[in-house]
Design a protein around this motif. Structure first.
Motif, PDB file in Angstrom:
ATOM      1  N   ASP A  61       0.866  -1.180   0.000  1.00  0.00           N
ATOM      2  CA  ASP A  61       0.000   0.000   0.000  1.00  0.00           C
ATOM      3  C   ASP A  61       0.903   1.231   0.000  1.00  0.00           C
ATOM      4  N   HIS A  89      -1.909   6.153  -5.893  1.00  0.00           N
ATOM      5  CA  HIS A  89      -2.067   5.157  -4.838  1.00  0.00           C
ATOM      6  C   HIS A  89      -1.918   3.768  -5.448  1.00  0.00           C
ATOM      7  N   GLN A 146      -1.884  -0.306  -4.697  1.00  0.00           N
ATOM      8  CA  GLN A 146      -2.359  -1.256  -3.691  1.00  0.00           C
ATOM      9  C   GLN A 146      -2.527  -2.630  -4.341  1.00  0.00           C
TER      10      GLN A 146
END
Length: 327
Positions: free
Chosen positions: A283, A290, A292
């Motif tokens: 993460d 972002h 993840q």
């Protein structure tokens, strides 16, 4: 009092040699516990200034260095951090370097990288120190996948000191890897169900119990075996690790990173069994992006079966990861 207790601890370590070594270990344990208790009992008003706190941390590091055994990496890391807080950067670097002589360690590599950048401030040999910082950050990032975000910060800081050292290029490479891994996991197509159904036919060794990615805990999962299908080999700029997109029996996509094996060892379409897998939920946030995804790391050939078999010796990488990165 805490200073005297610490000095007594070192005196026993250096001069007390009983017939039974266990007696010395027991005495050191008792003295160390007593010295730590004295440190903990120091009132808050004597911990207010940075100098006071640094001295207390320094003493605690010295005590732990003896208590934990000087040969342990964690002890040298602790001592290096404490000495760093005291302001003795050269001695702190010596501790971190000694810790690395015991074996590569991600925490030590990252601390050494930050320390060398700190040492470069206002120094005539700034370029050399920042260059060393880049090398340690690169080593940590390439070998230990969970250090993506920290490595990005290290490279960016090094680039701001001296753009000619290539820190920006290393940031680009890491972001490129993260983009590819994150995008690959998001791939969804109709073939996933049919490829995953064949995994139930794989026979496990008696010592292992079948598991899925979602059932794993962070870190090493001893006794677990994840069965998965290789969907895609993910190309990137670095030599190691090798990255693959896999799907387990629950049709959960995840990334497999492989060290110590050559490209030919694992191919698209293979069934792999990951034994005692090291699992991490990656993460990472970086400049508005972002990333993840789930990741399993294989460090040794013994941790993976390909189509039910151990990898061939001719597929085991002979050169170490660190030496490859430094070449």
């Amino acid at each position: 009092m805490a200073t005297e207790a610490t000095e007594e601890l070192y005196r026993v370590r250096d001069t007390y040699f009983p017939t039974d070594p266990a007696d010395k270990a027991s005495k050191i344990q008792t003295l160390a516990d007593a010295a730590l208790a004295q440190l903990d009992s120091i009132p808050l008003e004597q911990r207010k200034s940075p100098q006071q706190r640094a001295m207390l941390e320094f003493l605690k590091g010295k005590i732990l260095d003896v208590k934990l055994n000087p040969s342990l990496v964690d002890a040298w890391l602790c001592l290096g951090n404490c000495i760093w807080k005291k302001g003795d950067l050269i001695s702190a670097k010596s501790c971190f370097t000694h810790a690395l002589s015991k074996g590569s360690n991600k925490k030590v590599l990252c601390q050494l990288s930050m320390l060398e950048r700190s040492m470069s401030q206002g120094k005539e040999d700034q370029a050399t120190l920042v260059d060393e910082s880049i090398k340690h950050a690169k080593e940590a990032a390439n070998k230990y996948l969970e250090n993506y975000e920290r490595a990005l910060h290290r490279f960016e800081a090094a680039a701001s000191q001296d753009p000619s050292l290539g820190g920006d290029e290393e940031v680009r490479k890491i972001i490129n890897v993260l983009d590819k891994l994150d995008n690959s996991v998001k791939v969804r197509n109709k073939r996933l169900a049919s490829t995953a159904l064949n995994l139930s036919e794989v026979r496990l060794e008696p010592a292992y119990k079948k598991a899925t990615v979602n059932s794993l805990s962070e870190g090493i999962n001893s006794g677990a075996a994840v069965l998965a299908k290789v969907l895609l080999f993910i190309k990137h700029d670095n030599i190691a690790p090798l990255y693959y997109l896999l799907c387990d029996s629950n049709m959960c996509c995840f990334i497999l990173s492989v060290f110590g094996l050559q490209f030919e060892a694992v191919r698209e379409g293979d069934n792999v069994t990951l034994l005692g897998p090291y699992y991490r939920a990656v993460d990472v946030s970086w400049k508005g992006k972002h990333y993840q995804f789930k990741l399993i790391r294989v460090d040794f050939a013994e941790q993976i079966l390909v189509n039910g078999n151990r990898p061939s010796l001719r597929h085991v990488a002979r050169a170490s990861i660190i030496s490859q990165n430094k070449s």
